[in-house]
Design a protein around this motif. Structure first.
Motif, PDB file in Angstrom:
ATOM      1  N   HIS A  48      38.481 -10.079 -32.428  1.00 37.85           N
ATOM      2  CA  HIS A  48      38.304  -9.441 -33.730  1.00 37.85           C
ATOM      3  C   HIS A  48      39.419  -8.436 -33.997  1.00 37.85           C
ATOM      4  O   HIS A  48      39.913  -8.333 -35.124  1.00 37.85           O
ATOM      5  N   GLY A  49      39.827  -7.706 -32.963  1.00 35.90           N
ATOM      6  CA  GLY A  49      40.931  -6.765 -33.122  1.00 35.90           C
ATOM      7  C   GLY A  49      42.218  -7.454 -33.541  1.00 35.90           C
ATOM      8  O   GLY A  49      42.942  -6.975 -34.415  1.00 35.90           O
ATOM      9  N   LEU A  50      42.505  -8.608 -32.925  1.00 32.63           N
ATOM     10  CA  LEU A  50      43.708  -9.370 -33.302  1.00 32.63           C
ATOM     11  C   LEU A  50      43.613  -9.888 -34.731  1.00 32.63           C
ATOM     12  O   LEU A  50      44.606  -9.880 -35.470  1.00 32.63           O
ATOM     13  N   LEU A  51      42.427 -10.348 -35.131  1.00 33.95           N
ATOM     14  CA  LEU A  51      42.244 -10.795 -36.514  1.00 33.95           C
ATOM     15  C   LEU A  51      42.543  -9.655 -37.485  1.00 33.95           C
ATOM     16  O   LEU A  51      43.276  -9.827 -38.457  1.00 33.95           O
ATOM     17  N   TYR A  52      41.969  -8.496 -37.238  1.00 29.24           N
ATOM     18  CA  TYR A  52      42.208  -7.342 -38.109  1.00 29.24           C
ATOM     19  C   TYR A  52      43.684  -6.951 -38.108  1.00 29.24           C
ATOM     20  O   TYR A  52      44.258  -6.658 -39.164  1.00 29.24           O
ATOM     21  N   LEU A  53      44.313  -6.942 -36.935  1.00 24.42           N
ATOM     22  CA  LEU A  53      45.729  -6.588 -36.839  1.00 24.42           C
ATOM     23  C   LEU A  53      46.589  -7.536 -37.676  1.00 24.42           C
ATOM     24  O   LEU A  53      47.451  -7.090 -38.449  1.00 24.42           O
ATOM     25  N   MET A  54      46.345  -8.829 -37.560  1.00 19.64           N
ATOM     26  CA  MET A  54      47.117  -9.804 -38.339  1.00 19.64           C
ATOM     27  C   MET A  54      46.838  -9.653 -39.831  1.00 19.64           C
ATOM     28  O   MET A  54      47.758  -9.737 -40.651  1.00 19.64           O
ATOM     29  N   MET A  55      45.568  -9.417 -40.182  1.00 21.58           N
ATOM     30  CA  MET A  55      45.228  -9.280 -41.602  1.00 21.58           C
ATOM     31  C   MET A  55      45.837  -8.026 -42.208  1.00 21.58           C
ATOM     32  O   MET A  55      46.045  -7.973 -43.420  1.00 21.58           O
ATOM     33  N   LEU A  56      46.135  -7.036 -41.395  1.00 28.68           N
ATOM     34  CA  LEU A  56      46.852  -5.839 -41.881  1.00 28.68           C
ATOM     35  C   LEU A  56      48.361  -6.046 -41.880  1.00 28.68           C
ATOM     36  O   LEU A  56      49.048  -5.682 -42.830  1.00 28.68           O
ATOM     37  N   ALA A  57      48.880  -6.637 -40.815  1.00 29.68           N
ATOM     38  CA  ALA A  57      50.330  -6.773 -40.665  1.00 29.68           C
ATOM     39  C   ALA A  57      50.943  -7.733 -41.673  1.00 29.68           C
ATOM     40  O   ALA A  57      52.006  -7.453 -42.245  1.00 29.68           O
ATOM     41  N   ILE A  58      50.292  -8.856 -41.917  1.00 35.49           N
ATOM     42  CA  ILE A  58      50.874  -9.891 -42.778  1.00 35.49           C
ATOM     43  C   ILE A  58      51.099  -9.396 -44.203  1.00 35.49           C
ATOM     44  O   ILE A  58      52.212  -9.486 -44.725  1.00 35.49           O
ATOM     45  N   PRO A  59      50.086  -8.839 -44.866  1.00 33.78           N
ATOM     46  CA  PRO A  59      50.351  -8.332 -46.222  1.00 33.78           C
ATOM     47  C   PRO A  59      51.224  -7.078 -46.220  1.00 33.78           C
ATOM     48  O   PRO A  59      51.952  -6.840 -47.188  1.00 33.78           O
ATOM     49  N   SER A  60      51.178  -6.293 -45.145  1.00 35.26           N
ATOM     50  CA  SER A  60      52.067  -5.124 -45.063  1.00 35.26           C
ATOM     51  C   SER A  60      53.520  -5.562 -45.078  1.00 35.26           C
ATOM     52  O   SER A  60      54.361  -4.952 -45.753  1.00 35.26           O
ATOM     53  N   LEU A  61      53.820  -6.619 -44.344  1.00 35.32           N
ATOM     54  CA  LEU A  61      55.181  -7.154 -44.344  1.00 35.32           C
ATOM     55  C   LEU A  61      55.563  -7.685 -45.728  1.00 35.32           C
ATOM     56  O   LEU A  61      56.682  -7.485 -46.186  1.00 35.32           O
ATOM     57  N   ALA A  62      54.618  -8.351 -46.386  1.00 37.67           N
ATOM     58  CA  ALA A  62      54.900  -8.864 -47.733  1.00 37.67           C
ATOM     59  C   ALA A  62      55.163  -7.717 -48.702  1.00 37.67           C
ATOM     60  O   ALA A  62      56.063  -7.800 -49.547  1.00 37.67           O
TER      61      ALA A  62
END
Length: 180
Positions: A92-106
């Motif tokens: 779950h932590g990895l899911l949240y991390l990716m869901m934050l990182a991906i749009p942050s990069l965009a």
């Protein structure tokens, strides 16, 4: 039906955020998958045209979901004990991390780019005259690749739901679907 989480199940707000975000993430993957498979077609253009606004909405929802999870931290159903519980927390932590990182990069790419960024017609960033390579390059390199990693994590998440339902029969899906 509870709107907040309890020790035995997830509340209406958590479930609405979870399933709404799942639908929007699926929308994003369908669009990008079609782009890879079909190239430039009117159908693909439709999906690609919604990618930035839907991604912006997803980013807002993940921030809201994170705040909601913190507000309900002591009320939520607990993970299993031992290694399985630790693996669930890590997943779950990895899911949240990716869901934050991906749009942050965009967003970083949009901020540093030459095109205006106005999801849903709301101006967020004006276009720059000169691209900021230090902002756009990492985003160009990582946004899509991390999204596919998120896709693998989502598939793992779904596989674990099947394991919980078919093998362990512990009611995990019922807690997230509101049947408990």
């Amino acid at each position: 039906m509870h709107w907040r989480d309890t020790h035995t199940g997830y509340g209406l707000v958590t479930r609405a955020l979870h399933w709404g975000m799942a639908a929007l993430i699926l929308w994003q993957f369908v669009g990008m998958g079609l782009r890879l498979l079909l190239g430039r077609t009117p159908l693909v253009s439709f999906f690609v045209g919604t990618h930035a606004p839907v991604g912006t909405l997803l980013f807002a929802l993940i921030l809201l979901r994170g705040c909601w999870a913190l507000a309900n931290r002591g009320r939520r159903p607990s993970h299993s004990a031992g290694l399985v519980g630790m693996a669930a927390q890590a997943g779950h932590g990895l899911l949240y991390l990716m869901m934050l990182a991906i749009p942050s990069l965009a967003l970083l790419r949009a901020w540093g780019g030459t095109r205006p960024f106005a999801p849903f017609g709301i101006p967020v960033f004006p276009g720059r005259e000169v691209e900021l390579g230090w902002a756009t390059t990492p985003a160009n390199l990582l946004h899509g690749e991390l999204a596919w990693i998120l896709g693998v994590l989502v598939l793992g998440h779904v596989a674990m739901v099947v394991l919980h339902e078919r093998v362990w029969r512990d009611g995990t899906l019922a807690r997230m679907a509101g049947r408990r």
